[in-house]
Design a protein around this motif. Structure first.
Motif, short mmCIF file in Angstrom:
data_model
loop_
_atom_site.label_atom_id
_atom_site.label_comp_id
_atom_site.label_asym_id
_atom_site.label_seq_id
_atom_site.Cartn_x
_atom_site.Cartn_y
_atom_site.Cartn_z
N LYS A 73 0.66 -1.25 0.06
CA LYS A 73 0.04 0.01 -0.10
C LYS A 73 0.96 1.22 0.08
O LYS A 73 0.52 2.23 -0.76
CB LYS A 73 -1.09 0.02 1.14
CG LYS A 73 -1.97 1.20 1.14
CD LYS A 73 -3.02 0.58 2.44
CE LYS A 73 -4.07 1.78 2.00
NZ LYS A 73 -3.76 3.32 1.80
N LEU A 74 1.97 1.32 0.86
CA LEU A 74 2.86 2.39 0.82
C LEU A 74 3.26 2.74 -0.50
O LEU A 74 3.50 3.99 -0.62
CB LEU A 74 3.82 2.22 1.99
CG LEU A 74 3.28 2.53 3.53
CD1 LEU A 74 4.40 2.19 4.49
CD2 LEU A 74 2.91 4.04 3.71
N ASP A 77 0.74 3.99 -2.90
CA ASP A 77 0.22 5.15 -2.52
C ASP A 77 1.35 6.33 -3.02
O ASP A 77 1.09 7.42 -3.57
CB ASP A 77 -0.28 5.10 -1.24
CG ASP A 77 -1.53 4.63 -0.90
OD1 ASP A 77 -2.05 4.22 -2.13
OD2 ASP A 77 -1.88 4.21 0.23
N SER A 78 2.34 6.06 -2.76
CA SER A 78 3.68 6.95 -2.94
C SER A 78 3.71 7.23 -4.51
O SER A 78 3.81 8.28 -4.98
CB SER A 78 4.95 6.32 -2.50
OG SER A 78 4.71 6.10 -1.39
N LEU A 79 3.78 6.13 -5.26
CA LEU A 79 4.21 6.16 -6.61
C LEU A 79 3.15 6.79 -7.77
O LEU A 79 3.37 7.52 -8.63
CB LEU A 79 4.42 4.87 -7.20
CG LEU A 79 5.58 4.14 -7.04
CD1 LEU A 79 5.89 2.82 -7.46
CD2 LEU A 79 6.85 4.83 -7.49
N THR A 108 11.21 7.58 2.67
CA THR A 108 11.47 6.35 3.24
C THR A 108 10.56 5.58 3.66
O THR A 108 9.49 6.01 4.39
CB THR A 108 12.38 7.00 4.48
OG1 THR A 108 13.43 7.90 4.14
CG2 THR A 108 12.97 5.48 5.23
N LEU A 109 10.41 4.14 3.29
CA LEU A 109 9.35 3.26 3.56
C LEU A 109 10.12 2.12 4.48
O LEU A 109 11.07 1.85 4.32
CB LEU A 109 8.81 2.65 2.26
CG LEU A 109 8.35 3.79 1.20
CD1 LEU A 109 8.01 2.92 0.08
CD2 LEU A 109 7.19 4.54 1.90
N PRO A 110 9.51 1.59 5.19
CA PRO A 110 9.85 0.26 6.05
C PRO A 110 9.57 -0.85 5.33
O PRO A 110 8.58 -1.25 4.95
CB PRO A 110 9.01 0.27 7.26
CG PRO A 110 7.69 1.01 6.97
CD PRO A 110 8.18 1.96 5.83
N GLY A 111 10.95 -1.54 4.99
CA GLY A 111 10.41 -2.97 4.33
C GLY A 111 10.82 -3.96 5.24
O GLY A 111 10.73 -3.67 6.37
#
Length: 375
Positions: A73-74, A77-79, A108-111
């Motif tokens: 989702k993150l 939503d970002s792209l 920055t995203l948490p993977g």
């Protein structure tokens, strides 16, 4: 992992792959895309355990290869907020932090680790069969039949499209016990086999196949089927069980034959059905020489409708009832101007066939069970 990629190309592939992901996943890792970067090619995997879609994308300026799970989702939503531009994506494989950089900023995203992502199902080497199937045949076969599949937990075999391969022909069948669609087409394949393709991967193929051309490779064993496309691989678990004997329910002798303009009949049904009973959607067809008389009524609300259409009819006068929603579905999925309706009597199924100017290399038959007409 560090590479540069086009924002629109990445978004397009992620949106396609995202269609596999279930809203209620049993494993938290299935809410992630698996990014696997090797030799300048980014492989993106999404799965719901039953169906897995793997897409590939060529990327640039690869500094480090790697494997990481990216939150669905993150990332999507970002792209969606980017115009077409190059993005630099960097993943730290010790903290699992993903940094997406562009000309004027970064996010920055948490993977998470990709090592716990489920492995692709492997086909049994001893029982596996492989064949090349024409894209158009597969696409038309699915489009013609998928609307007739069921949502029946007690009879799961009816929740998919049955594909029967014989030398020089392939047949697609779907039924929900009220309506049945059979589409047969000539093919160059020499295989003899059959399997039941579940509805979800069949719908995914409907979206993927228009971008393909020529032939695609289909590999299957008794548990899984794999479709190898240009930039994607779709693999899914088959529905296990024996498909009903569909030929046994198709009436062989139908002496009453109606030739009618498909669009005229479809539009008339839509108009008259507005006044049908909301629970039964019953519409009555009174067919006699040269005329179809359509009637519907809802006694609870004191509404009724009637319309007459010209037709070319051979046979005895007949009165038969059908569910209007099913009639609309069947007529909407026939593409010819004229449709042939074959009837035996008011208690046996009606057979709907397209009428072509020239004999085609395929054969379409749709069947609809009648409803009881209260006196």
């Amino acid at each position: 992992m560090k590479f540069v990629v086009s924002s629109s190309a990445l978004l397009g592939l992620l949106q396609t792959t995202n269609k596999v992901i279930s809203s209620k996943n049993t494993l938290p890792i299935l809410d992630y895309f698996l990014f696997d970067l090797k030799e300048g090619v980014l492989k993106i995997t999404a799965s719901d355990l039953e169906t897995t879609l793997v897409g590939t994308l060529a990327v640039e300026n690869v500094e480090r290869e790697g494997l990481i799970a990216v939150p669905v989702k993150l990332m999507l939503d970002s792209l969606k907020e980017f115009s077409e531009q190059p993005l630099t994506i960097e993943a730290n494989e010790s903290t699992w932090e993903i940094v997406v950089s562009w000309k004027s900023g970064k996010l920055t995203l948490p993977g998470t680790s990709g090592l716990s992502y489920p492995n692709l199902p492997e086909l049994n080497a001893e029982t596996k069969q492989s064949l090349a199937l024409d894209v158009d045949t597969l696409m038309v076969g699915i489009n013609k039949t998928i609307f007739a599949t069921a949502d029946d937990e007690l009879r799961p075999v009816m929740n998919g499209v049955y594909i029967n391969l014989e030398p020089q022909s392939v047949t697609f069948v779907a039924t929900d016990a009220h309506k049945l669609v059979k589409y047969a087409s000539e093919t160059a394949a020499e295989a003899t086999a059959s399997f039941i393709l579940p509805k979800k991967p069949a719908n995914l193929l409907r979206g993927l196949l228009p971008k393909e051309d020529g032939e695609i490779t289909v590999e299957f064993d008794d548990k899984n089927v794999l479709f190898r496309l240009k930039n994607q691989v779709l693999i899914c678990r088959l529905i296990e069980g024996n498909y009903p004997n569909y030929n046994a329910v198709i009436p062989a002798n139908n002496p009453n034959k109606v030739f009618v303009d498909r669009l005229e009949l479809l539009n008339a049904i839509r108009r008259v059905a507005v006044c049908s009973n909301q629970s039964t959607n019953l519409i009555k067809l009174d067919i006699s020489k040269g005329t179809i008389n359509l009637t519907a009524q809802d006694l609870d609300f004191s509404v009724s409708a009637q319309e007459s259409l010209p037709c070319d009819y051979e046979g005895e006068d007949i009165v038969i009832g059908f569910k209007s929603t099913f009639l609309i579905e069947i007529l909407s999925n026939i593409e010819t101007t004229t449709v042939l309706v074959e009837l035996a009597d008011s208690t046996r199924a009606g057979v709907f066939k397209p009428v072509y100017d020239q004999q085609p290399s395929n054969d379409t038959l749709m069947l609809l069970m009648p409803m009881m007409i209260n006196a």
